[in-house]
Design an enzyme around this catalytic site. Structure first.
Site, mmCIF file in Angstrom:
data_model
loop_
_atom_site.group_PDB
_atom_site.id
_atom_site.type_symbol
_atom_site.label_atom_id
_atom_site.label_comp_id
_atom_site.label_asym_id
_atom_site.label_seq_id
_atom_site.Cartn_x
_atom_site.Cartn_y
_atom_site.Cartn_z
ATOM 1 N N ARG A 120 0.552 -1.358 0.039
ATOM 2 C CA ARG A 120 -0.095 0.329 -0.290
ATOM 3 C C ARG A 120 0.626 1.470 -0.572
ATOM 4 N NH1 ARG A 120 -2.389 -3.947 -1.319
ATOM 5 N NH2 ARG A 120 -4.477 -4.670 -0.253
ATOM 6 N N GLU A 127 -4.437 5.798 6.618
ATOM 7 C CA GLU A 127 -4.298 5.167 5.957
ATOM 8 C C GLU A 127 -4.069 6.247 4.800
ATOM 9 O OE1 GLU A 127 -3.093 2.992 2.600
ATOM 10 O OE2 GLU A 127 -3.262 1.722 4.712
ATOM 11 N N SER A 167 -9.875 1.461 4.575
ATOM 12 C CA SER A 167 -9.975 1.298 5.942
ATOM 13 C C SER A 167 -8.754 2.251 6.323
ATOM 14 C CB SER A 167 -8.354 -0.014 5.854
ATOM 15 O OG SER A 167 -9.390 -1.633 4.892
#
Length: 377
Positions: free
Chosen positions: A165, A369, A249
């Site tokens: 990510r 995130e 998320s």
């Protein structure tokens, strides 16, 4: 390069927070996008680009700068140098799930497990998006971008520093990107499967699809099952469902050392992070005697479940602070959601509370995130 009346960011983001910025530009073509960035960079003003708004947490104070909305669209089919494959070049503002649907409809495999991921094509490599064991880095060939010097260049995927990510282009909370640039287009290399579909090999995806055989499955069937799974978790935006009014998320799964992982309860889900075993060792010629020393085994990091940490720190699905309009999704412990009219301050307060609980219980500080603009945690 049309300048428009600024729109509240709360209307343009899935988390539904943020005031109208001082200035807003809509870039409908790649030429308009390049011109807008050149113009803003020449003034030295604050700026950021906005795609689908699904990974942005904007503050309540108006952003004192320019927001450039990337609205470029289009998919181009190109020949692949590899037999049985095809390349797709998509503009940065194209909807990511629309690109997945385009590929699936034509029997092009490689991104179907990432169905339903919100956002735009240009944001996908920045985040190295992935789902159910499939990541964009597996099919990404190159990106066309405009760098901080104003030059338009094409960069191979290998130079993007793609990791879990992350990439060299990502703005992590509390830091700046290693490389300041804006993606203009993305090129993927996909397998042409046709109507017969493909054999699903990844264990994570096989579990999600409840597959018990190794027969090929149609891509359209696979995509539909993924969309149903994501919808059940509240991960597909639905205006009528507050559980989907978030940024996916909100916290990253924690990457920690093996030693730190051993301090956590054994039942905490964890996965090894594969170290780079292809390390290059440089030995000065005058010191070389025909044998190279065996490099020491690098320590292996471990990825642990942030959702498990949150729930076992006492934060259950549906949790809310008193009198707050922000809450944890009733379907997914990692999703912080706007239950209706929540301010950025309320969501940030909830995020800080969760961070403090997890840190107090397990000694780990969860990192956000989304990209945060004028918000502090």
């Amino acid at each position: 390069m049309p300048e428009i009346a600024p729109i509240r960011l709360a209307e343009l983001t899935t988390l539904q927070t943020g005031a109208a910025p001082a200035r807003m530009i809509d870039a409908e073509t790649q030429e308009e996008l390049v011109a807008a960035l050149h113009e803003v960079w020449s003034t030295g003003d604050e700026w950021f680009v906005l795609g689908g708004g699904s990974n942005l947490f904007a503050g309540d104070v108006p952003f004192d700068g320019t927001v450039i909305r990337i609205r470029t669209t289009g998919i181009e089919e190109l020949a692949s140098p590899h037999p049985g494959r095809i390349r797709l070049r998509a503009q940065a503002g194209h909807d990511w799930d629309a690109l997945v649907a385009y590929a699936v409809e034509r029997g092009y495999a490689g991104i179907e497990a990432m169905s339903g991921i919100p956002g735009t094509v240009g944001a996908a490599p920045v985040q190295n998006v992935g789902a159910y064991g499939q990541e964009i880095q597996e099919t990404l060939v190159e990106v066309e971008l405009i760098d901080e010097h104003g030059d338009v260049v094409t960069i191979p995927a290998a130079e993007l520093g793609l990791g879990f990510r992350t990439s060299v282009l990502k703005h992590h909370y509390g830091s700046v990107p290693e490389r300041r640039a804006v993606i203009l287009s993305v090129t993927l290399d996909l397998v042409v499967t046709g109507e017969e579909g493909r054999v699903v090999r990844g264990e994570q995806l096989r579990r999600a699809l409840q597959l018990t055989t190794h027969e090929p499955v149609p891509l359209a069937w696979l995509r539909q099952r993924i969309l149903e799974t994501r919808a059940a978790k509240g991960m597909l935006f639905d205006a009528a469902d507050p559980d989907t009014h978030g940024a996916g998320s909100f916290f990253q799964n924690a990457i920690i050392s093996e030693a730190a992982a051993r301090t956590l309860p054994q039942e905490c889900p964890r996965w090894p992070v594969t170290p780079d075993l292809d390390t290059v060792t440089v030995i000065p010629l005058e010191s070389y005697y025909g044998l190279s020393p065996k490099p020491p085994a690098p320590p292996s990091d471990v990825k642990v479940s942030a959702a498990w940490l949150i729930e076992h720190a006492g934060i259950r699905k549906g949790f809310k602070l008193p009198r707050s309009r922000a809450g944890v999704s009733t379907k997914h412990a990692l999703a912080l959601t706007n239950r209706g009219g929540a301010t950025a301050g309320e969501i940030a307060e909830l995020a800080r509370f969760i961070q403090s609980r997890v840190h107090s219980e397990f000694g780990l500080l969860l990192q956000p995130e989304p990209v945060l603009v004028d918000v502090e945690l």
